[in-house]
Scaffold this active site. Sequence first.
Site, PDB file in Angstrom:
ATOM      1  N   ASP A   1     -35.069  -3.197  -4.154  1.00 11.00           N
ATOM      2  CA  ASP A   1     -36.390  -2.554  -4.146  1.00 11.00           C
ATOM      3  C   ASP A   1     -37.102  -2.876  -5.449  1.00 11.00           C
ATOM      4  O   ASP A   1     -36.483  -3.216  -6.461  1.00 11.00           O
ATOM      5  CB  ASP A   1     -36.284  -1.047  -3.942  1.00 11.00           C
ATOM      6  CG  ASP A   1     -35.557  -0.343  -5.080  1.00 11.00           C
ATOM      7  OD1 ASP A   1     -34.453  -0.799  -5.438  1.00 11.00           O
ATOM      8  OD2 ASP A   1     -36.086   0.662  -5.613  1.00 11.00           O
TER       9      ASP A   1
ATOM     10  N   GLU B   1     -33.308   1.946  -5.978  1.00  8.06           N
ATOM     11  CA  GLU B   1     -32.927   2.182  -7.368  1.00  8.06           C
ATOM     12  C   GLU B   1     -34.103   2.686  -8.183  1.00  8.06           C
ATOM     13  O   GLU B   1     -33.943   3.536  -9.063  1.00  8.06           O
ATOM     14  CB  GLU B   1     -32.380   0.886  -7.983  1.00  8.06           C
ATOM     15  CG  GLU B   1     -31.767   1.046  -9.369  1.00  8.06           C
ATOM     16  CD  GLU B   1     -32.769   0.912 -10.516  1.00  8.06           C
ATOM     17  OE1 GLU B   1     -32.409   1.222 -11.663  1.00  8.06           O
ATOM     18  OE2 GLU B   1     -33.903   0.486 -10.254  1.00  8.06           O
TER      19      GLU B   1
END
Length: 382
Positions: free
Chosen positions: A71, A133
Amino acid sequence: MTTAELLERLVAFDTTSRNSNLKLISFIREYLDGLGVAYRVSTDAAGQKANIHAIIGPQTAGGLALSGHVDTVPVDGQAWTGDPFALRRRDGKLFARGSCDMKGFVAACLSAVPDFQARELVRPLHLFISYDEEVGCGGAKRLIQDLAESGLRPDLCVVGEPSSMKPILAHKGKLNLNVTVRGLPGHSSEPAKGVNAVQAAGEAIAWVAREARRLAAEGPFEDGFDPAYTTIHVGTVEGGTILNIIPERAAFTMEWRPIPGDSPYRHLDRMKAQIAETIEPAMKAVHPDCGFTYEIGLEMPGMALPADHALATEVKHVVGSNSAGKVAYGTEGGFYENAGIPTIICGPGDIAQAHQPDEWIAESELEACDKFIRRLADRLLV
């Protein structure tokens, strides 16, 4: 495919944390399927985001994990000079969102899979590819749950966050707190008949500022961090409606970033006690429903690998470093360490380029990472 070629494919997927990552995960699954690599998939509750846990070599617990998230932070409002999701090359640099943080490391791991297979590993090489994250490490938490279910937990882990290929032994933790203040509305011409939530919040925020100065002066301290002590700050504030109404509500968000071993909860208890003793009594004297409420928004554990741990020794040897650092930012490493997996950070790219417009990673960093993960596998898994 080379690392750069894989990176070009990975950055083409807009995996900003608010989006699903399933198209990127589908691409990686097809890549691994083509190489005959076994893997497990774990998803978030909505089934819109997924992790991959792939294993090269023996399909057992133990061995080494290489971990990276896919991400990214948003590009909204940033002054990019080209398409953030199309890899551009210039002067030995590769530009794209996520190139540095941290699809470059993931690309290096994927490109090395055929070499790992050719080595006939005697211990397993695990690949952790995770979601979210950037917004609280939800993917790592879910992946750890899956490790408990499968029993395929590695012995060691390298998180490839951008560290300029320098080993990082420790990072701070984080505790985010949402604070809401309930006052009593009234006309501003009669302030004693109401409770001003904004001013009460202001008193609390002033205490936070004093506490930040106290921590800087008194510690506790740990060498190697910059700054070398637990930090505290307020990031957002809101409250009130119009000037002639005593504000009924106010809110602010704040965080602690504690050094390893310094629990943020002891600081939270200290703050609650201070507010309960010095601010809330006057509020509740006007109306008992007035006061403060607290909601923890995010907690990330710190990470601290002992300097003499075998993993630290091996990583330092492979990268040719006699020392290892500490950083103030957080990573998934703290979660893996808490799950009983000794973890170190070492990855390509400079953290200064992360989250920036025209984010980039040097091709030389990817080349260094390619060599690093192969040499580390040779030392630990063959």
